[in-house]
Design an enzyme around this catalytic site. Sequence first.
Site, PDB file in Angstrom:
ATOM      1  N   ASP A   1       0.828  -1.210   0.000  1.00 21.14           N
ATOM      2  CA  ASP A   1       0.000   0.000   0.000  1.00 21.14           C
ATOM      3  C   ASP A   1       0.857   1.252   0.000  1.00 21.14           C
ATOM      4  O   ASP A   1       0.442   2.297  -0.484  1.00 21.14           O
ATOM      5  CB  ASP A   1      -0.946  -0.015   1.196  1.00 21.14           C
ATOM      6  CG  ASP A   1      -2.046  -1.028   0.951  1.00 21.14           C
ATOM      7  OD1 ASP A   1      -1.818  -2.226   1.214  1.00 21.14           O
ATOM      8  OD2 ASP A   1      -3.103  -0.642   0.419  1.00 21.14           O
TER       9      ASP A   1
HETATM   10  O1  MRU Z   1      -7.611  -3.128   2.951  1.00 18.65           O
HETATM   11  P1  MRU Z   1      -7.376  -3.537   1.537  1.00 18.65           P
HETATM   12  O2  MRU Z   1      -8.117  -4.766   1.140  1.00 18.65           O
HETATM   13  O3  MRU Z   1      -7.567  -2.395   0.572  1.00 18.65           O
HETATM   14  O4  MRU Z   1      -5.836  -3.907   1.495  1.00 18.65           O
HETATM   15  C1  MRU Z   1      -5.266  -4.355   0.308  1.00 18.65           C
HETATM   16  C2  MRU Z   1      -3.843  -4.710   0.456  1.00 18.65           C
HETATM   17  O5  MRU Z   1      -3.245  -4.591   1.507  1.00 18.65           O
HETATM   18  C3  MRU Z   1      -3.119  -5.134  -0.782  1.00 18.65           C
HETATM   19  O6  MRU Z   1      -2.135  -6.073  -0.487  1.00 18.65           O
HETATM   20  C4  MRU Z   1      -2.441  -3.890  -1.389  1.00 18.65           C
HETATM   21  O7  MRU Z   1      -3.377  -2.861  -1.548  1.00 18.65           O
HETATM   22  C5  MRU Z   1      -1.835  -4.189  -2.698  1.00 18.65           C
HETATM   23  S1  MRU Z   1      -3.109  -4.492  -3.904  1.00 18.65           S
HETATM   24  C6  MRU Z   1      -2.445  -4.746  -5.393  1.00 18.65           C
END
Ligand code: MRU
Length: 382
Positions: free
Chosen positions: A258
């Site tokens: 993220d």
């Molecule tokens: O809370 P989320 O489901 O949005 O978290 C998603 C993640 O942590 C993913 O691993 C990250 O965004 C990479 S997505 C290509």
Amino acid sequence: MALISIRISDNKLEIVNQLLLPHVTEFVQIDTIEQAHDAIKTMKIRGAPAIASLAALSFSQHLSRALQASPLPEYFTSPEALKNNVEPILSFLFTARPTAVNLGAATRRLTATLNRSISQGKTTRSIAQDLIDEGKAIADEDVGRNKAMSKWGGDWLFDRVKSGGESAEKGLNVLTVCNTGSLATSGYGTALGLITYLHETGKLEKAYYTQTAPYHQGSRLTALELKTLNIPAVMICDTMVGSLFQHFNIHAVAVGADRIAKNGDTANKIGTYNAAVIAARHNIPFIVVAPISTVDLAIESGLDIPIEQRPPLEACLVRGLLFPNDGNSEQAQVMITPPGLDGIYNPSFDVTPAELITAIVTEKGVAVKGEGENIFDLTPVV
Ligand code: MRU
């Protein structure tokens, strides 16, 4: 056929409501900026690149509709009036979720386009058109770079395993966390893209994935994506990573991100750090797969990455179909804790220190620890 997170058909912007997957596929129309913000905040759409794409597309839609209106809205009377209209919209979209840098990168890129077009002396119509095009470009670029990074990372990992003399006759076994596939992006995926690439090139034995409590992006979404793509896969509970490494030949852990700080510290779904610590204990390469835009050079280390705290109630609930199912049951949320618990810790992400990361793969290539001047040289090439 791969799943999708966003579609535009007949000029309608729609998302798949990921809260209802895997049992119900419901498309939700996004008509307003407020609806886009709400869909991101409530996680109807999630995954760092996908939320940036939706924000950018809803912004493009807002301006396309304005351009088609007759008469034009009042804020088209001057570039300043247009700026005064769109800047608060971008700031509002930016507030939907705090950790994923992609959302901020998208809104900053749109602000830069706005300022550039104004400084070039363009008309309000062409400034709006530039912004519409840029919003679409943000969403469209995602798939190509996901494919690029999946190939870079997949080929590099396979060669690394083979040159290390490890047995991989049947292909690699790769563990992933959360969901990083088509549902989390505009298509193909990041870490799940790498796994898909290994499968497509005959270099994967099995994908392993954690359930990823409390939101279960693994057991609800990654499970569905892998099944749809016919990729051989095994689900484990989050607590089973150590046992998996003790009893199976796992060649790598591949995760998305993220936000990546300048020193390589990486924020990703909660539980990623646990997997990295246990991978280090077992000498298993730990790979982060993410677009260059996930690298936030303004942030020195993971200590400065804002970590989203989700509502405590979300950690008390599981969602799905009642089991056994009589065929008529609706999707349900079930509380698994005593009601009224007041001590609940529910961070959505954790930070894996760079020292536990073997390589960071972007669309530009593979940054391997120790090969650059810093631990990782993440300076964008372009
Ligand atoms: O809370 P989320 O489901 O949005 O978290 C998603 C993640 O942590 C993913 O691993 C990250 O965004 C990479 S997505 C290509």
